[in-house]
Design a protein around this motif. Structure first.
Motif, short mmCIF file in Angstrom:
data_model
loop_
_atom_site.label_atom_id
_atom_site.label_comp_id
_atom_site.label_asym_id
_atom_site.label_seq_id
_atom_site.Cartn_x
_atom_site.Cartn_y
_atom_site.Cartn_z
N ASN A 65 37.86 37.74 40.97
CA ASN A 65 39.27 36.55 41.74
C ASN A 65 38.49 35.58 42.98
N ASP A 66 39.31 35.14 43.93
CA ASP A 66 38.32 33.90 44.66
C ASP A 66 37.77 35.09 45.74
N LYS A 123 40.75 35.99 26.89
CA LYS A 123 40.62 35.09 28.51
C LYS A 123 41.20 33.82 28.29
N THR A 124 42.53 33.78 29.30
CA THR A 124 43.63 33.30 29.12
C THR A 124 42.46 31.36 30.05
N HIS A 125 43.35 30.09 29.75
CA HIS A 125 43.04 29.14 30.93
C HIS A 125 42.10 29.75 32.40
N GLU A 126 43.32 30.43 32.65
CA GLU A 126 42.92 30.85 34.47
C GLU A 126 42.00 31.52 34.28
N GLU A 127 41.35 32.28 33.88
CA GLU A 127 40.51 32.72 33.73
C GLU A 127 39.08 32.74 33.65
N CYS A 128 38.87 31.38 32.35
CA CYS A 128 37.60 30.77 32.08
C CYS A 128 37.40 30.12 33.95
N MET A 174 38.59 30.26 36.36
CA MET A 174 38.23 31.65 37.65
C MET A 174 36.65 32.12 37.53
N LEU A 175 36.51 32.76 36.37
CA LEU A 175 34.89 32.43 36.04
C LEU A 175 34.09 31.03 36.19
#
Length: 418
Positions: A356-357, A386-391, A393-394
């Motif tokens: 996370n941030d 991996k969801t789009h949000e996870e990508c 975030m990474l």
């Protein structure tokens, strides 16, 4: 090759270890055959090394091992590890041990027999220095008769033994320095499963897959203690401050007491463990000589967290710090409070389970407190799906780290993902 002394050839054959390889190599010529007979000092029969061991009948295997052992003289190391092999005749196995026991220094023994062979009776009062027993049973230990005056290393894996006999066995090993207990079957006479061990010479102990109500270890010379995959209500170590390396991995323990043994601790390694930080910190706070602290995949009780100020003040000699735990809003700010630097830290490992941030902010805050840092290792778990949000975030995290490390060009950065 023909000019090699026969003693050197004996050393070469001993380094091969496996009996099959030794026999094949010794067939080279008469000189090598003579070296096998008179100068071989290490021999190993391991069912995992040669699958054909499992295909042979037990009687044929007994003959093969007997012929091989009885052609040697002066064996110092003997390994007979027969997993997934039928039971051997006790009389045959006793013959192997009786033939070699006077010169034997190292014995690795995993053999099922009918009836059970009493290794202590056969090998006691000899020159044995290392004993590794697996899938065996030990009963009726008599320290006055079954003494091991030279034994320094003892390993018991899947061995059935009572708590009393285990302590008596330790007493019989007057020079023991290393003890390993792996999934022992502790026979108890009452409802509470309690083990109390005592040794003046023990320096290193490894315990794996043991479930007890109470485990008390009294060891004045203990330097290294490793507990793994254990379930304990109480573990107590009684000593005189000699402990240097303490490691605990995937252990459930209600009450952990290291007493007065922590003053000289140099390494504390804790993983897969639920920590009540105030109690744990109080336990190790006197370890001013601590050089490595690893808290990996740990879970803190309620809203507790490791604060960097406490670590910096209490452990001024720390040069290696590894931290991985769940970061929560507000907790990161608290953990970075204070201004004391980690002056001697050269290696920093930081990890996450859910990115996370907050992680980037945490990394930056710790880096600012490490003026002599040479290496940063970032470890993380990346899910297969991996969801789009996870990508996103990474990607954002990677960009943040690249930008951050431009300020620390002297620091080597390493990423480890799983």
């Amino acid at each position: 090759m023909e000019h090699l002394p026969v003693e050197v050839i004996g050393n070469i054959l001993s380094r091969l270890g496996g009996a099959r390889d030794v026999i094949i190599a010794s067939a080279t010529c008469c000189k090598w055959r003579d070296a096998y007979r008179r100068h071989l000092h290490t021999l190993s029969f391991n069912s995992n090394d040669w699958p054909l061991y499992r295909d042979l009948t037990t009687s044929r295997l007994e003959i093969l091992i007997t012929q091989t052992i009885f052609q040697t003289s002066g064996l110092q190391g003997l390994s007979i590890m027969m997993d997934d092999v039928d039971e051997f005749s006790a009389s045959t196995v006793i013959a192997w041990l009786m033939y070699t026991r006077e010169t034997l220094r190292r014995l690795f023994y995993n053999v099922r027999t009918t009836p059970n062979v009493n290794i202590l009776d056969i090998c006691g009062r000899q020159k044995l220095e290392t004993l590794v027993l697996a899938h065996n049973s030990i009963t009726g230990v008599e320290p006055n008769f079954q003494r091991f005056p030279c034994l320094k290393s003892l390993s018991l894996s899947y061995v059935s033994i009572s708590a009393l006999d285990l302590n008596l066995l330790l007493t019989a090993c007057q020079k023991i320095e290393i003890l390993e207990l792996v999934n022992p079957e502790i026979a108890m006479s009452d409802a509470q499963v309690t083990v109390e061990l005592s040794s003046l010479t023990l320096k290193s102990m490894f315990v794996e897959a043991i479930s007890l109500d109470k485990f008390v270890l009294e060891a004045d010379s203990i330097e290294r203690l490793h507990l793994k995959d254990c379930a304990l209500e109480l573990f107590e170590l009684v000593g005189k401050g000699s402990l240097k390396h303490f490691k605990i991995d995937d252990v459930s323990v209600i009450h952990l007491d290291l007493g007065d043994t922590v003053d000289n601790l140099e390494i504390v390694d804790v993983s897969n463990f639920t920590i009540i930080w105030p109690k744990f910190y109080q336990m190790i706070s006197r370890s001013s000589k601590l050089k490595k602290l690893r808290l990996w995949d740990v879970v803190f009780d309620e809203d507790e967290i490791v604060d960097l100020e406490t670590i910096a003040v209490c452990f001024p000699q720390l040069n290696h710090l590894s931290l991985s735990y769940d970061l929560r809003e507000g907790v990161v700010h608290y953990s970075l409070q204070g201004s004391t630097n980690l002056e001697n830290l050269v290696v920093l490992e930081l990890g996450w389970t859910v990115i996370n941030d907050l992680f980037s902010h945490w990394v930056e805050g710790i880096l600012q407190r490490c003026p002599k840092l040479k290496k940063l290792v970032i470890s993380g778990v990346v899910s297969e799906i991996k969801t789009h949000e996870e990508c996103q975030m990474l990607a954002s995290f990677t960009s943040s780290i690249v930008h951050l490390m431009r300020k620390y060009l002297h620091v080597e950065v390493q990423f480890e993902y799983e």
